[in-house]
Design an enzyme around this catalytic site. Structure first.
Site, PDB file in Angstrom:
ATOM      1  CE  LYS A  67     -41.718  -9.446  47.285  1.00  0.00           C
ATOM      2  NZ  LYS A  67     -40.443  -8.936  46.805  1.00  0.00           N
ATOM      3  CD  GLN A 108     -38.721  -7.923  43.669  1.00  0.00           C
ATOM      4  OE1 GLN A 108     -39.700  -7.808  44.410  1.00  0.00           O
ATOM      5  NE2 GLN A 108     -37.836  -8.888  43.822  1.00  0.00           N
ATOM      6  CG  ASP A 167     -37.031  -5.587  51.032  1.00  0.00           C
ATOM      7  OD1 ASP A 167     -37.523  -6.669  51.368  1.00  0.00           O
ATOM      8  OD2 ASP A 167     -36.780  -5.271  49.854  1.00  0.00           O
TER       9      ASP A 167
END
Ligand code: NAP
Length: 292
Positions: free
Chosen positions: A53, A97, A120
């Site tokens: 990422k 995460q 997200d």
């Protein structure tokens, strides 16, 4: 034989359009979108995801911050970091995460992220906006899956779509996105009766189950488009191998188009994360989102 949907190439194209948009934002608006990724603990797969990422964020010309915290970090300390990032004007996207260590309440942490920076798309505000048809930040894998389906089929208006899986991170948001594209949507799950018969109705099948090679070719309507979200690690002929939720060998003989695993939906997730970061940066600055 089905057309193979090349998610890797599509994602590369999307990332280069994002990089162009970022250049435009820098020159015209003095805006450099920035993404902060927070990793708690030492999960090896998560470490790889976070590194990828960060690399792709930098390659797109954006600012990237990696916050790596030890596994024993307290929930309070994690929430304090999120509060700091929520209030940092240079940071436009925050990604925590998952999975988090067991002593941390994931739902509490995800709710602490400011909805405007929730790249997200997991915050209840963004989930609520998606399901009420308002513009929002939407979960990356579902967005990437629907982009590939649209690219393969053209418009999705009026088609029968069957989503297998009803998780909050894939199945439900995919179903909402397909509804917004005017598909007739069925959501199947572990209690669905006669799943093969349900799948056989579909012009578009999106499989997000987590069961290796579950969907067989003879479950499909001939010519159906198959988007396989599953990532399953199996041992075959003494080697570890990644396979999807669809049995590729039998499905590709019946489907009209199909995503491979790996190289299908997988590469779309990070590209869509970068897309969301640009969207979030523009919304926070109150400027229109450039074409990407
Ligand atoms: P999840 O939370 O475990 O949800 C799985 C869903 O599949 C559940 O709704 C479950 O039904 C359903 N299911 C399980 N067994 C079934 C069966 N025999 N028949 C029909 N439905 C069944 O999984 P997830 O997080 O959505 O992930 C799904 C897959 O996508 C995994 O392989 C994951 O690795 C992959 N994934 C890939 C990406 C990516 O490409 N970047 C991102 C996210 C996830 P119930 O609700 O009834 O239990």
């Amino acid at each position: 034989m089905a057309k193979i949907i090349d998610g890797k190439t599509y994602a590369q194209g999307l990332r280069s359009r994002i990089a162009k948009a970022v250049t435009e934002l820098k020159t015209k608006h003095d805006l450099t979108p920035g993404l902060a990724v927070v990793l708690v603990g030492e999960d090896p797969a998560s470490k790889v995801y976070v590194a990828n990422k960060a690399k792709q964020t930098v390659e797109a010309g954006m600012n990237s911050w990696e916050h790596k915290l030890p596994a024993e970090t307290s929930e309070a300390d994690l929430l304090a970091l999120i509060d700091k990032l929520n209030n940092d004007p240079a940071c436009h996207g925050i990604l925590v995460q998952l999975p988090l260590p067991k002593h941390i309440d994931s739902a509490k942490v995800l709710t602490a992220v400011s909805p405007g920076k929730d790249v997200d798309g997991f915050h209840v505000v963004n989930v609520g906006k998606l399901s009420t048809g308002q513009d929002s930040l939407v979960a990356c894998t579902p967005v990437g899956s629907v982009m590939l389906a649209k690219d393969a089929l053209g418009k999705l208006d009026g088609i029968e779509a069957v989503v297998i899986g009803r998780s909050n991170i894939v199945g439900k948001p995919v179903a909402q996105l397909l509804l917004a594209e005017n598909c007739t949507v069925t959501i199947a799950h572990s209690r669905t009766k006669d799943l093969p018969a349900v799948v056989r109705r579909a012009d578009l099948v999106i499989a997000a189950v987590g069961r290796a090679e579950m969907v067989k070719g003879d479950w499909l309507k001939p010519g159906a488009c198959v988007i396989d979200v599953g990532i399953n690690r199996i041992e075959r002929d003494g080697k570890m191998k990644l396979v999807g939720d669809c049995d590729f060998a039998s499905c590709e003989k019946v489907a009209g188009a199909i995503t491979p695993v790996p190289g299908g939906v997988g590469p779309m997730t990070i590209a869509c994360l970068l897309h969301n970061t640009v969207k979030a940066a523009c919304a926070l600055k109150g400027i229109p989102v450039p074409a990407m």
